[in-house]
Design a protein around this motif. Sequence first.
Motif, PDB file in Angstrom:
ATOM      1  N   LEU A 579      18.893   2.842  63.739  1.00 34.64           N
ATOM      2  CA  LEU A 579      19.771   1.730  63.841  1.00 34.64           C
ATOM      3  C   LEU A 579      21.216   1.804  64.245  1.00 34.64           C
ATOM      4  O   LEU A 579      21.617   1.195  65.126  1.00 34.64           O
ATOM      5  CB  LEU A 579      19.333   0.855  62.584  1.00 34.64           C
ATOM      6  CG  LEU A 579      20.142  -0.681  62.555  1.00 34.64           C
ATOM      7  CD1 LEU A 579      19.422  -1.529  63.733  1.00 34.64           C
ATOM      8  CD2 LEU A 579      20.142  -1.353  61.444  1.00 34.64           C
ATOM      9  N   ARG A 580      21.644   2.666  63.577  1.00 30.48           N
ATOM     10  CA  ARG A 580      22.951   3.277  63.814  1.00 30.48           C
ATOM     11  C   ARG A 580      23.095   3.821  65.394  1.00 30.48           C
ATOM     12  O   ARG A 580      24.087   3.313  66.087  1.00 30.48           O
ATOM     13  CB  ARG A 580      23.467   4.393  62.751  1.00 30.48           C
ATOM     14  CG  ARG A 580      24.815   4.798  63.025  1.00 30.48           C
ATOM     15  CD  ARG A 580      25.582   5.950  61.932  1.00 30.48           C
ATOM     16  NE  ARG A 580      25.870   5.126  60.755  1.00 30.48           N
ATOM     17  CZ  ARG A 580      26.371   5.431  59.857  1.00 30.48           C
ATOM     18  NH1 ARG A 580      26.352   6.931  59.711  1.00 30.48           N
ATOM     19  NH2 ARG A 580      26.765   4.703  58.662  1.00 30.48           N
ATOM     20  N   ARG A 583      22.940   0.766  67.738  1.00 33.05           N
ATOM     21  CA  ARG A 583      24.333   0.046  67.498  1.00 33.05           C
ATOM     22  C   ARG A 583      25.343   0.933  68.124  1.00 33.05           C
ATOM     23  O   ARG A 583      26.047   0.136  68.893  1.00 33.05           O
ATOM     24  CB  ARG A 583      24.492  -0.347  66.181  1.00 33.05           C
ATOM     25  CG  ARG A 583      25.805  -1.400  65.859  1.00 33.05           C
ATOM     26  CD  ARG A 583      26.167  -1.303  64.681  1.00 33.05           C
ATOM     27  NE  ARG A 583      25.137  -2.052  63.836  1.00 33.05           N
ATOM     28  CZ  ARG A 583      25.179  -2.416  62.611  1.00 33.05           C
ATOM     29  NH1 ARG A 583      26.576  -2.232  61.847  1.00 33.05           N
ATOM     30  NH2 ARG A 583      24.279  -3.129  61.980  1.00 33.05           N
ATOM     31  N   LYS A 584      25.595   2.108  68.074  1.00 35.32           N
ATOM     32  CA  LYS A 584      26.702   2.854  68.792  1.00 35.32           C
ATOM     33  C   LYS A 584      26.498   2.845  70.336  1.00 35.32           C
ATOM     34  O   LYS A 584      27.301   2.540  71.229  1.00 35.32           O
ATOM     35  CB  LYS A 584      26.470   4.175  68.139  1.00 35.32           C
ATOM     36  CG  LYS A 584      27.675   5.002  68.501  1.00 35.32           C
ATOM     37  CD  LYS A 584      27.652   6.363  67.761  1.00 35.32           C
ATOM     38  CE  LYS A 584      29.229   7.058  68.018  1.00 35.32           C
ATOM     39  NZ  LYS A 584      29.122   8.341  67.372  1.00 35.32           N
ATOM     40  N   LYS A 586      24.852   0.610  72.064  1.00 34.25           N
ATOM     41  CA  LYS A 586      25.209  -0.932  72.270  1.00 34.25           C
ATOM     42  C   LYS A 586      26.710  -1.065  72.350  1.00 34.25           C
ATOM     43  O   LYS A 586      27.265  -1.889  73.571  1.00 34.25           O
ATOM     44  CB  LYS A 586      24.657  -1.765  71.496  1.00 34.25           C
ATOM     45  CG  LYS A 586      24.840  -3.405  71.881  1.00 34.25           C
ATOM     46  CD  LYS A 586      24.000  -4.386  70.790  1.00 34.25           C
ATOM     47  CE  LYS A 586      24.165  -5.777  71.332  1.00 34.25           C
ATOM     48  NZ  LYS A 586      23.676  -6.805  70.330  1.00 34.25           N
ATOM     49  N   LEU A 587      27.647  -0.808  71.419  1.00 33.55           N
ATOM     50  CA  LEU A 587      28.924  -1.080  71.489  1.00 33.55           C
ATOM     51  C   LEU A 587      29.732  -0.173  72.401  1.00 33.55           C
ATOM     52  O   LEU A 587      30.613  -0.601  73.274  1.00 33.55           O
ATOM     53  CB  LEU A 587      29.606  -0.251  70.168  1.00 33.55           C
ATOM     54  CG  LEU A 587      29.337  -1.381  69.021  1.00 33.55           C
ATOM     55  CD1 LEU A 587      29.578  -0.456  67.740  1.00 33.55           C
ATOM     56  CD2 LEU A 587      29.831  -2.637  69.132  1.00 33.55           C
ATOM     57  N   GLU A 590      28.981  -2.397  75.904  1.00 33.60           N
ATOM     58  CA  GLU A 590      30.027  -3.354  75.869  1.00 33.60           C
ATOM     59  C   GLU A 590      31.407  -2.914  76.008  1.00 33.60           C
ATOM     60  O   GLU A 590      32.013  -3.435  76.954  1.00 33.60           O
ATOM     61  CB  GLU A 590      29.545  -4.327  74.430  1.00 33.60           C
ATOM     62  CG  GLU A 590      28.265  -4.607  74.062  1.00 33.60           C
ATOM     63  CD  GLU A 590      28.434  -5.478  72.995  1.00 33.60           C
ATOM     64  OE1 GLU A 590      29.343  -5.393  72.093  1.00 33.60           O
ATOM     65  OE2 GLU A 590      27.434  -6.101  72.482  1.00 33.60           O
ATOM     66  N   GLU A 649      34.887  -4.897  67.627  1.00 31.04           N
ATOM     67  CA  GLU A 649      33.855  -3.816  67.623  1.00 31.04           C
ATOM     68  C   GLU A 649      33.894  -2.897  66.514  1.00 31.04           C
ATOM     69  O   GLU A 649      32.890  -2.474  65.877  1.00 31.04           O
ATOM     70  CB  GLU A 649      34.034  -3.065  69.132  1.00 31.04           C
ATOM     71  CG  GLU A 649      33.984  -3.690  70.133  1.00 31.04           C
ATOM     72  CD  GLU A 649      34.214  -2.962  71.496  1.00 31.04           C
ATOM     73  OE1 GLU A 649      35.169  -2.222  71.103  1.00 31.04           O
ATOM     74  OE2 GLU A 649      34.150  -3.581  72.804  1.00 31.04           O
ATOM     75  N   ARG A 652      32.307  -4.749  63.720  1.00 27.26           N
ATOM     76  CA  ARG A 652      30.562  -4.723  63.872  1.00 27.26           C
ATOM     77  C   ARG A 652      30.304  -3.380  63.498  1.00 27.26           C
ATOM     78  O   ARG A 652      29.115  -3.098  62.876  1.00 27.26           O
ATOM     79  CB  ARG A 652      30.300  -5.026  65.245  1.00 27.26           C
ATOM     80  CG  ARG A 652      30.274  -6.597  65.303  1.00 27.26           C
ATOM     81  CD  ARG A 652      29.568  -7.121  66.557  1.00 27.26           C
ATOM     82  NE  ARG A 652      30.701  -6.607  67.713  1.00 27.26           N
ATOM     83  CZ  ARG A 652      30.094  -6.581  69.019  1.00 27.26           C
ATOM     84  NH1 ARG A 652      28.799  -6.951  69.242  1.00 27.26           N
ATOM     85  NH2 ARG A 652      30.950  -6.375  69.772  1.00 27.26           N
ATOM     86  N   PHE A 653      30.662  -2.357  63.840  1.00 25.18           N
ATOM     87  CA  PHE A 653      30.362  -0.836  63.716  1.00 25.18           C
ATOM     88  C   PHE A 653      30.552  -0.534  62.295  1.00 25.18           C
ATOM     89  O   PHE A 653      29.580   0.289  61.863  1.00 25.18           O
ATOM     90  CB  PHE A 653      31.025   0.089  64.472  1.00 25.18           C
ATOM     91  CG  PHE A 653      30.660   1.452  64.468  1.00 25.18           C
ATOM     92  CD1 PHE A 653      29.537   1.940  65.008  1.00 25.18           C
ATOM     93  CD2 PHE A 653      31.249   2.515  64.141  1.00 25.18           C
ATOM     94  CE1 PHE A 653      29.120   2.939  65.067  1.00 25.18           C
ATOM     95  CE2 PHE A 653      30.782   3.604  63.826  1.00 25.18           C
ATOM     96  CZ  PHE A 653      29.592   4.119  64.592  1.00 25.18           C
ATOM     97  N   GLU A 655      29.963  -2.497  59.827  1.00 21.66           N
ATOM     98  CA  GLU A 655      29.315  -3.258  58.779  1.00 21.66           C
ATOM     99  C   GLU A 655      28.207  -2.420  58.289  1.00 21.66           C
ATOM    100  O   GLU A 655      27.437  -1.493  58.969  1.00 21.66           O
ATOM    101  CB  GLU A 655      28.436  -4.466  59.543  1.00 21.66           C
ATOM    102  CG  GLU A 655      29.568  -5.549  60.027  1.00 21.66           C
ATOM    103  CD  GLU A 655      28.859  -6.614  60.739  1.00 21.66           C
ATOM    104  OE1 GLU A 655      27.585  -6.395  61.263  1.00 21.66           O
ATOM    105  OE2 GLU A 655      29.355  -7.666  61.411  1.00 21.66           O
ATOM    106  N   LEU A 657      24.548  -1.016  57.285  1.00 19.16           N
ATOM    107  CA  LEU A 657      23.306  -1.084  57.881  1.00 19.16           C
ATOM    108  C   LEU A 657      22.390  -1.677  57.177  1.00 19.16           C
ATOM    109  O   LEU A 657      21.420  -2.058  57.742  1.00 19.16           O
ATOM    110  CB  LEU A 657      22.680   0.483  58.183  1.00 19.16           C
ATOM    111  CG  LEU A 657      23.968   1.197  59.232  1.00 19.16           C
ATOM    112  CD1 LEU A 657      23.362   2.625  59.314  1.00 19.16           C
ATOM    113  CD2 LEU A 657      23.623   0.578  60.437  1.00 19.16           C
TER     114      LEU A 657
END
Length: 747
Positions: A579-580, A583-584, A586-587, A590, A649, A652-653, A655, A657
């Motif tokens: 998941l981490r 997310r990384k 995705k960031l 973006e 960002e 969100r990073f 936050e 898990l």
Amino acid sequence: MEQHVTPCEDAPPPLMYRVERPVFDEAYLHTQLLHPRERSPKTIRQRLAQQFHCSSERAKAIALSFLPILTWLPSYPVKEYLFGDLVSGLSTGVMQLPQGLAYAMLAAVPPVYGLYSSFYPVLLYTFFGTSRHISIGTFAVISLMIGGVVVREAPDSMFTIQALNGTATNATVFIDTEARDARRVHVAVVLTTLVGVIQLVLGLLRFGFVAIYLTEPLVRGFTTAAAVHVFISQLKYLLGIQTPRFSGPLSALHSVTAVFSDITSTNVTTLIVGGVCMVVLYCVKDLNERFKKKLPVPIPGEIIVVMVSTGISYGLSLSENYQVDVVRTIPSGLLPPAIPDFSLLPNLVTDSIAIAVVGFSMGISLAKIFALKHGYSVDGNQELIALGLCNFVSSFFHTFAITCSMSRSLVQESTGGNTQIAGLLASMVVLLVVVAIGFVFQPLPQTALAAIIMVNLLGMFKQFRDIPALWRTSKIELAIWLVAFVASVLLGLDLGLLVALGFAILSVIYRTQSPKSVILGQVLDTGLYCDVDEYEKAAECTGIKIFHSNSSIYFANSDLYLNALKEKTGVDPVHLQALRKARKRKLKKESAERESQNHKSPQKMSAVVKLDVELGVTHEVVSGGGSQNHLEMQGNGLVAETHTESDSEETRFLEPLCPVHTLILDWTPVNFIDSVGAKAIKLVIKEYAAVDVCVFIAGCSRTLLAELRTLQFFTGVATPEMVFPTVHDAVLHCRRRTAQPTITAIQ
């Protein structure tokens, strides 16, 4: 002041439990609070000297433990105990006579050897046994196991003789019963010698605990199967037909098939005598049970049946006129001692081990029941030695293996027996019959002995009632009972016992690999932690999962322990790592899209900057923050803004898990851990640390902590500061730790 009104003014105030102390971890306990004693290791010589040192007190203690009769005989209360022991001894002796004759048939030896086995071992146990109430002697299960071995080693086919009737084509085949019986006696005696040696060695090596591996459901299922074997083996005597005796796997089925295939040749007289004896015995047992509180001594139904059937057989000449099989020869007097034929030993080792363990298990279980009832103790190791001496020494006097009998023990105890003086008197009754009046029982019909055996099996057949009871209480113990029963019926008692023992051990392994795993929650305003699914007052601590599994951690279940931990807590470090990474990615995507948009509209960005300057807004460049906005002056005089990652960002990073930040492993039920389990726990601690989940351990015993230090567990990611003496210590530490402000720097 508020007053508390209790329902009962006389009730004492509740006992309060107040403790105020710092939160302890293992590092503080081991170095500051607890100070281990310094003990210099003893050399082998010192240990041997301590173990084998001799003194008068030690010699006396050894003598008293080896000869328990010395502990109670000098203080024997004659006026209080003698009458009870006398009545009990006579009652048990009268009962022992017919059972000795009958169980010799099960052992496939002549009946007189059952009388020998009812005398010598009982006499020896008086001096060496620790139980005051069990009746040593012949027993159906052990006799049947001996009979199976004897028939296997000396079958009828070894002693067949062909007699020519004039021509070679007309030959009559018959069995030399005298030679066969002599050979079978030799086999039974050698087997008994080996059984005695095994029991004696196990007792001297202090192996009295071996009986614990024969759990009660196993023993009851096994003895019920033995009762089935015994019942089947007596059918031919009850019906008066001649069938071979089988041994080995499926012997019960072969015996039943042989009986029913030859049932048309049933001797009606034999069946009538046996049936009448069974009815009389059953009625007498029922009367004894119903009026046991009113009868001073039980009605000796077995000796009555033996005497009456012997008289009828003698008066009507049942053997000659009606072809009823009788006991025939019973020699008067005792045989001289003889050395067993040890050339037979190699074939009997496995069987002797099974008989030795089963015999001891029967004896010690019944001895403990009577000891608990009458308030004294029995020594398992000394019981092994006593049984071993009874079997070993008696085998030189032509006996077969013995143990205690449940029916006779109940009679000995219920008729007022207080000590083994009752057993001694019972053996004297048997001796009187053997020496003086043994010939009286020569006309005794064998069907009467079969009736005695069958009626005595009623108690064992009542063990079928265990099945519904175990179904309601323990399915695993029911499975052990059924496996012991089915395996012993189909495979024979020796292989059946081995299969049942193996299954019982597998059931233990299954239980360790299928423990109950729960999440604990705190009971409000207490230091108690209980299963949150079972108790509504138990509430989980915010951000903390307390995992409890009632098993030790070793090579066979370490993976199962970790899987249960991840499943119950809902925190899987592998999933969180994935998941981490997602997310990384995705960031980054973006951020790349935003940068491309910024390059497409530089004029707009410049205008925004100018407007900010006119409004007096300043942009500060923060050093060391790789995620801050940077303003750069370009060559055309415009101020351009370059982006890496925005504040949103970052937020969100950063936050979490998952909402769980701490795991506490409750190791209160953990008895031991091996190197495989320790490595698995260290690995999972490292995996959780990688996703910012801390793991703590609580409730370790000092023995378990010593094992962890021996395994070098406290190195690397695992430290003594992670271990707490109680779950509440760990919870308080975690709450304080998460309450402190933390500053996270993104490199």
